[in-house]
Design an enzyme around this catalytic site. Structure first.
Site, PDB file in Angstrom:
ATOM      1  N   HIS A 105       0.838  -1.203   0.000  1.00  0.00           N
ATOM      2  CA  HIS A 105       0.000   0.000   0.000  1.00  0.00           C
ATOM      3  C   HIS A 105       0.874   1.255   0.000  1.00  0.00           C
ATOM      4  O   HIS A 105       1.957   1.263   0.585  1.00  0.00           O
ATOM      5  CB  HIS A 105      -0.905   0.028   1.242  1.00  0.00           C
ATOM      6  CG  HIS A 105      -1.714  -1.219   1.406  1.00  0.00           C
ATOM      7  ND1 HIS A 105      -2.624  -1.650   0.466  1.00  0.00           N
ATOM      8  CD2 HIS A 105      -1.736  -2.143   2.397  1.00  0.00           C
ATOM      9  CE1 HIS A 105      -3.173  -2.781   0.880  1.00  0.00           C
ATOM     10  NE2 HIS A 105      -2.650  -3.105   2.044  1.00  0.00           N
ATOM     11  N   GLU A 122      -1.844  -0.607   8.265  1.00  0.00           N
ATOM     12  CA  GLU A 122      -2.840  -1.532   8.817  1.00  0.00           C
ATOM     13  C   GLU A 122      -2.197  -2.504   9.804  1.00  0.00           C
ATOM     14  O   GLU A 122      -0.973  -2.607   9.893  1.00  0.00           O
ATOM     15  CB  GLU A 122      -3.524  -2.312   7.685  1.00  0.00           C
ATOM     16  CG  GLU A 122      -2.592  -3.167   6.852  1.00  0.00           C
ATOM     17  CD  GLU A 122      -3.256  -3.714   5.581  1.00  0.00           C
ATOM     18  OE1 GLU A 122      -4.232  -3.119   5.100  1.00  0.00           O
ATOM     19  OE2 GLU A 122      -2.769  -4.733   5.076  1.00  0.00           O
ATOM     20  N   HIS A 180       3.195  -7.800   1.381  1.00  0.00           N
ATOM     21  CA  HIS A 180       2.476  -8.712   2.272  1.00  0.00           C
ATOM     22  C   HIS A 180       1.362  -9.443   1.526  1.00  0.00           C
ATOM     23  O   HIS A 180       0.954  -9.026   0.437  1.00  0.00           O
ATOM     24  CB  HIS A 180       1.878  -7.952   3.459  1.00  0.00           C
ATOM     25  CG  HIS A 180       0.872  -6.914   3.070  1.00  0.00           C
ATOM     26  ND1 HIS A 180       1.232  -5.632   2.714  1.00  0.00           N
ATOM     27  CD2 HIS A 180      -0.488  -6.956   2.969  1.00  0.00           C
ATOM     28  CE1 HIS A 180       0.145  -4.933   2.426  1.00  0.00           C
ATOM     29  NE2 HIS A 180      -0.911  -5.716   2.558  1.00  0.00           N
ATOM     30  N   ARG A 200      -1.400  -4.516  -6.359  1.00  0.00           N
ATOM     31  CA  ARG A 200      -1.101  -5.947  -6.517  1.00  0.00           C
ATOM     32  C   ARG A 200       0.146  -6.110  -7.370  1.00  0.00           C
ATOM     33  O   ARG A 200       0.226  -5.536  -8.459  1.00  0.00           O
ATOM     34  CB  ARG A 200      -2.261  -6.670  -7.223  1.00  0.00           C
ATOM     35  CG  ARG A 200      -3.395  -7.074  -6.321  1.00  0.00           C
ATOM     36  CD  ARG A 200      -4.336  -8.055  -7.026  1.00  0.00           C
ATOM     37  NE  ARG A 200      -5.060  -7.442  -8.111  1.00  0.00           N
ATOM     38  CZ  ARG A 200      -6.221  -6.805  -7.968  1.00  0.00           C
ATOM     39  NH1 ARG A 200      -6.784  -6.712  -6.793  1.00  0.00           N
ATOM     40  NH2 ARG A 200      -6.825  -6.284  -9.008  1.00  0.00           N
TER      41      ARG A 200
END
Length: 323
Positions: A105, A122, A180, A200
């Protein structure tokens, strides 16, 4: 007329995913006829996916409506000055029946410039994991952009990624720029900035029903990577009962582990709303004017204007979140 605020519950927003499964229905009792549910968005202010209140006299109103009406009374003064009528967190449950794509991200700066969005820092708390289930977090060796791109081109990315076997209670902090993926067989709770921006980089060469591969974002991703990161993503935390055990404290949220086996009085000194995510058991939350019950797989929002409340349970494990 402005009603008094109380502990607020929202209708889950369920998302079908190519990698989703049945655990959100079977374990967390999300009542749905959908198959392959990958995500349950518990509290969301993402454009087009705003949570709707399900309890009390504000039932039917959206989180956006509440922000516009109650402002700092909902968010806290400091948060309202920072975020205005925008809720800063997105709370989810995720069920990976199959591996998710390998992804990362962008940070706030890049996300604002490219997508008019927050970045996406996150954290994950593993609620259940099948035998040998794993998560991918970070690299298993020193990494440079050149080395990474060579493995991407050669389709040998998995050789340089770090795989961790996981069990219930394992917790990970995923900073922006860190590669991740959630592995098959993992059910987890996710706390993140309000953002739906994901780059992605590899999707296991999967295709959908029509034979199409999902879009990759490698051109965008290369600038978003932080190849200098330390391996500090595993979170160690205490599990003392009937007290808040801090897990993650970052500029975007603070999350604690709270196991309740009695009745505890909470006094809000943080000038922030609080969110409780029930990851095991069930509990009652009581304020001067209202009481609400939540069980495993449910979340509740305590507005900043509520100064004291009582949590009662014999067996609840909660994630306690504030900004």
């Amino acid at each position: 007329m402005k009603h008094k605020l109380y502990p607020i519950k929202f209708r889950p927003i369920l998302k079908e995913k190519i990698w989703g499964g049945e655990k959100l229905n079977n374990i967390l009792n999300k009542d749905s006829n959908l198959t392959n549910i990958g995500e349950s968005w518990e509290i969301s202010d993402v454009e087009g996916d705003t949570s709707i209140v399900t309890n009390g006299h504000l039932k039917g109103q959206t989180l956006k409506d509440l922000l516009e009406t109650y402002k700092a009374e909902l968010l806290g003064e400091k948060n309202y000055q920072t975020f205005g009528n925008k809720f800063p967190l997105l709370i989810k449950f995720i069920d990976a029946k199959e591996d998710l794509s390998i992804q990362l991200h962008p940070n706030d700066e890049l996300a604002a410039k490219r997508h008019n969005s927050f970045g996406k820092t996150e954290m994950w708390y593993v609620m259940q994991a099948d035998k040998d289930a794993n998560l991918i977090v970070g690299f298993n060796q020193e990494m440079t952009p050149e080395k990474y791109l060579k493995h991407l081109e050669d389709k040998t990315l998995t050789q340089i990624l770090n795989f961790d076997k996981v069990k219930t209670g394992d917790t990970y902090f995923i900073e922006v720029g860190r590669v991740h993926a959630i592995g098959a067989g993992v059910l987890l709770a996710e706390i993140q900035q309000t953002s739906d921006i994901t780059y992605r980089v590899y999707d296991w060469d999967r295709v959908d029903d029509e034979g199409n591969e999902r879009e990759l974002h490698n051109d965008l991703a290369i600038e978003a990577f932080n190849f200098e990161m330390e391996d500090n993503f595993r979170v160690d935390y205490k599990t003392d009962k009937n007290t808040s055990n801090e897990m993650v404290a970052c500029p975007y949220f603070t999350t604690s582990f709270l196991q309740v086996t009695d009745s505890i009085l909470k006094i809000n000194t943080k000038d922030s709303f609080f969110i409780y995510i029930c990851v095991e058991g069930e509990m009652m939350i009581e304020t001067e004017h209202a009481s609400e019950f939540i069980k495993q797989g449910e979340s509740i929002l305590i507005p900043a204007g509520i100064e004291t409340y009582k949590i009662t349970s014999t067996n609840a494990k909660l994630l306690e979140v504030y900004v």
